[in-house]
Design a protein around this motif. Sequence first.
Motif, PDB file in Angstrom:
ATOM      1  N   SER A   1      -7.699  -5.810  -2.540  1.00 32.21           N
ATOM      2  CA  SER A   1      -6.418  -6.375  -2.976  1.00 32.21           C
ATOM      3  C   SER A   1      -5.593  -5.230  -3.546  1.00 32.21           C
ATOM      4  CB  SER A   1      -6.633  -7.445  -4.048  1.00 32.21           C
ATOM      5  OG  SER A   1      -6.616  -6.864  -5.327  1.00 32.21           O
ATOM      6  N   ALA A   2      -4.291  -5.352  -3.401  1.00 37.41           N
ATOM      7  CA  ALA A   2      -3.404  -4.273  -3.852  1.00 37.41           C
ATOM      8  C   ALA A   2      -3.617  -3.971  -5.333  1.00 37.41           C
ATOM      9  CB  ALA A   2      -1.964  -4.645  -3.578  1.00 37.41           C
ATOM     10  N   PHE A   3      -3.742  -5.004  -6.166  1.00 40.10           N
ATOM     11  CA  PHE A   3      -3.908  -4.770  -7.605  1.00 40.10           C
ATOM     12  C   PHE A   3      -5.167  -3.949  -7.882  1.00 40.10           C
ATOM     13  CE2 PHE A   3      -1.404  -8.851  -8.372  1.00 40.10           C
ATOM     14  CZ  PHE A   3      -0.245  -8.162  -8.682  1.00 40.10           C
ATOM     15  N   ASP A   4      -6.222  -4.308  -7.169  1.00 39.72           N
ATOM     16  CA  ASP A   4      -7.494  -3.597  -7.386  1.00 39.72           C
ATOM     17  C   ASP A   4      -7.413  -2.163  -6.899  1.00 39.72           C
ATOM     18  OD1 ASP A   4      -8.258  -6.524  -7.558  1.00 39.72           O
ATOM     19  OD2 ASP A   4     -10.124  -5.525  -8.112  1.00 39.72           O
ATOM     20  N   LEU A   5      -6.762  -1.952  -5.772  1.00 36.01           N
ATOM     21  CA  LEU A   5      -6.673  -0.591  -5.247  1.00 36.01           C
ATOM     22  C   LEU A   5      -5.817   0.278  -6.162  1.00 36.01           C
ATOM     23  CD1 LEU A   5      -6.452  -1.099  -1.381  1.00 36.01           C
ATOM     24  CD2 LEU A   5      -8.444  -0.989  -2.866  1.00 36.01           C
ATOM     25  N   TRP A   6      -4.707  -0.280  -6.650  1.00 36.84           N
ATOM     26  CA  TRP A   6      -3.856   0.508  -7.559  1.00 36.84           C
ATOM     27  C   TRP A   6      -4.653   0.892  -8.805  1.00 36.84           C
ATOM     28  CZ3 TRP A   6       0.545  -3.639  -7.151  1.00 36.84           C
ATOM     29  CH2 TRP A   6       1.200  -3.474  -5.928  1.00 36.84           C
TER      30      TRP A   6
ATOM     31  N   GLY B   1     -11.988  -4.971 -13.865  1.00 41.09           N
ATOM     32  CA  GLY B   1     -12.875  -6.110 -14.093  1.00 41.09           C
ATOM     33  C   GLY B   1     -13.025  -6.962 -12.836  1.00 41.09           C
ATOM     34  N   GLY B   2     -14.186  -7.549 -12.696  1.00 47.45           N
ATOM     35  CA  GLY B   2     -14.419  -8.512 -11.616  1.00 47.45           C
ATOM     36  C   GLY B   2     -14.497  -7.917 -10.229  1.00 47.45           C
ATOM     37  N   SER B   3     -14.756  -6.622 -10.135  1.00 48.15           N
ATOM     38  CA  SER B   3     -14.762  -5.988  -8.809  1.00 48.15           C
ATOM     39  C   SER B   3     -16.096  -6.168  -8.074  1.00 48.15           C
ATOM     40  CB  SER B   3     -14.417  -4.498  -8.937  1.00 48.15           C
ATOM     41  OG  SER B   3     -15.252  -3.895  -9.897  1.00 48.15           O
TER      42      SER B   3
ATOM     43  N   SER C   1     -13.084  -9.609   7.090  1.00 51.43           N
ATOM     44  CA  SER C   1     -12.751  -8.539   8.045  1.00 51.43           C
ATOM     45  C   SER C   1     -11.526  -8.859   8.898  1.00 51.43           C
ATOM     46  CB  SER C   1     -13.955  -8.255   8.941  1.00 51.43           C
ATOM     47  OG  SER C   1     -14.308  -9.441   9.603  1.00 51.43           O
ATOM     48  N   ARG C   2     -11.127 -10.150   8.908  1.00 53.48           N
ATOM     49  CA  ARG C   2      -9.977 -10.514   9.739  1.00 53.48           C
ATOM     50  C   ARG C   2      -8.647 -10.292   9.023  1.00 53.48           C
ATOM     51  NH1 ARG C   2     -12.588 -16.134  11.275  1.00 53.48           N
ATOM     52  NH2 ARG C   2     -12.715 -15.967   9.039  1.00 53.48           N
ATOM     53  N   THR C   3      -8.713  -9.907   7.745  1.00 59.28           N
ATOM     54  CA  THR C   3      -7.456  -9.758   7.002  1.00 59.28           C
ATOM     55  C   THR C   3      -6.932  -8.317   7.056  1.00 59.28           C
ATOM     56  OG1 THR C   3      -8.654  -9.271   4.985  1.00 59.28           O
ATOM     57  CG2 THR C   3      -8.058 -11.580   5.353  1.00 59.28           C
ATOM     58  N   GLN C   4      -5.640  -8.202   6.847  1.00 62.69           N
ATOM     59  CA  GLN C   4      -5.006  -6.886   6.833  1.00 62.69           C
ATOM     60  C   GLN C   4      -5.532  -6.072   5.635  1.00 62.69           C
ATOM     61  OE1 GLN C   4      -0.857  -6.991   6.120  1.00 62.69           O
ATOM     62  NE2 GLN C   4      -0.537  -4.898   6.797  1.00 62.69           N
ATOM     63  N   ALA C   5      -5.770  -6.808   4.534  1.00 59.26           N
ATOM     64  CA  ALA C   5      -6.250  -6.143   3.314  1.00 59.26           C
ATOM     65  C   ALA C   5      -7.554  -5.386   3.580  1.00 59.26           C
ATOM     66  CB  ALA C   5      -6.449  -7.181   2.221  1.00 59.26           C
ATOM     67  N   ALA C   6      -8.405  -5.957   4.424  1.00 60.74           N
ATOM     68  CA  ALA C   6      -9.689  -5.314   4.719  1.00 60.74           C
ATOM     69  C   ALA C   6      -9.470  -3.953   5.377  1.00 60.74           C
ATOM     70  CB  ALA C   6     -10.515  -6.207   5.630  1.00 60.74           C
ATOM     71  N   HIS C   7      -8.413  -3.863   6.186  1.00 64.57           N
ATOM     72  CA  HIS C   7      -8.147  -2.605   6.888  1.00 64.57           C
ATOM     73  C   HIS C   7      -7.511  -1.562   5.962  1.00 64.57           C
ATOM     74  CE1 HIS C   7      -9.458  -4.369  10.586  1.00 64.57           C
ATOM     75  NE2 HIS C   7      -8.755  -5.437  10.284  1.00 64.57           N
ATOM     76  N   GLN C   8      -6.954  -2.033   4.841  1.00 69.78           N
ATOM     77  CA  GLN C   8      -6.354  -1.082   3.889  1.00 69.78           C
ATOM     78  C   GLN C   8      -7.421  -0.295   3.135  1.00 69.78           C
ATOM     79  OE1 GLN C   8      -4.026  -3.770   1.591  1.00 69.78           O
ATOM     80  NE2 GLN C   8      -2.210  -3.576   2.894  1.00 69.78           N
ATOM     81  N   LEU C   9      -8.595  -0.880   3.018  1.00 62.11           N
ATOM     82  CA  LEU C   9      -9.660  -0.239   2.223  1.00 62.11           C
ATOM     83  C   LEU C   9     -10.013   1.175   2.706  1.00 62.11           C
ATOM     84  CD1 LEU C   9     -12.518  -2.727   1.272  1.00 62.11           C
ATOM     85  CD2 LEU C   9     -11.102  -1.366  -0.230  1.00 62.11           C
TER      86      LEU C   9
END
Length: 208
Positions: free
Chosen positions: A108-113, A11-13, A144-152
Motif C-alpha cells: 500500500s502506498a502509505f506503507d511504502l512511503w 505498525g501492522g506490516s 497478485s492481481r492488483t496494481q499495488a502488488a506490482h509496485q512492490l
Amino acid sequence: MRKILIVNPKGGSGKSTLSTHLASWFAWQEAKVMLGDLDRQHSSHHWLDLRPETLPQINRWEIGDDHIARPPKGCQVAVLDTPACFSGGKLKKVLKIVDHVIVPLLPSAFDLWASADFFEELAEMKAVRHENVQVGAVGMRVNSRTQAAHQLPEFLRKFDIPLITSIRDTQLYNQTIQRGMTLFDLPASKIERDQAEWQPLIDWVLKR
Ligand SMILES: Nc1ncnc2c1ncn2[C@@H]1O[C@H](COP(=O)(O)OP(=O)(O)OP(=O)(O)O)[C@@H](O)[C@H]1O
Ligand SMILES: [Mg+2]
C-alpha cells in the motif's frame, strides 16, 4: 546459529506473523528454535503461550531492549520480533547480533512511503554497509492481481533490496495464530499454495 531479525517500523506490516511462521517452520525441521519478542505488546510471546504442547517446540528467548543478549548456546535458529517504531539506536544494537534482516511490507502506498525512510536508515547502518547482515523484504497480504502488488518490486529496486517472496492474504493466518499455531502446523494438503510462497524465504535464509 542463524539469527533472524524481523523489522519494519510501520505498525501492522506482518512482523509477528512472519516471526511466528519462521520459528514454526524451523521447529518442524527439528531445529532448536528460540523466539524473541521486543514488543511491549508481546504478540509473539503471547502466541507462544498458546502453542499446543503436541506441536514442535519453540523456546522463549528472553531479551531486554536495553541489554540485547545473544541467544543462548545450543540454539540453532533465533528469530527476533520487533515492535512498530523500532529504529535508531535500538536497531543499531540489534544489528550487531543478527545475520538476516527481513522486512515485511504491505503493498500500500502509505506503507511504502513509511518504509522508504527506514530503508534509507538501514542502508546507513554499519552492519549493512559491511554486509555483516543480509537484508531482504517480503510482501505481506499481497493480491497478485492488483496494481499495488506490482509496485512492490519497483519500490524495492530503488533501495537495492530483494523482494524474496510475496505472501497472499488469507484468513488462515488469523485462524491459526489465535490457536498458537501457524500454517505450517496444518496438514500439508491444506497449505500447498502457501508453502510454495514461503519456500523462497526459507531458501534465502538457508543459503547463508
Ligand atoms: N498474509 C496474511 N493474510 C491475512 N492476514 C494477515 C496476513 N499477514 C498478517 N495478517 C494479519 O495482519 C495483522 C497484522 O499482522 P502482524 O500482527 O503480524 O503485524 P505486526 O507488524 O506484527 O504488527 P505490530 O506493528 O502491531 O506489531 C494481523 O491481524 C495478522 O493476522
Ligand atoms: Mg507485532
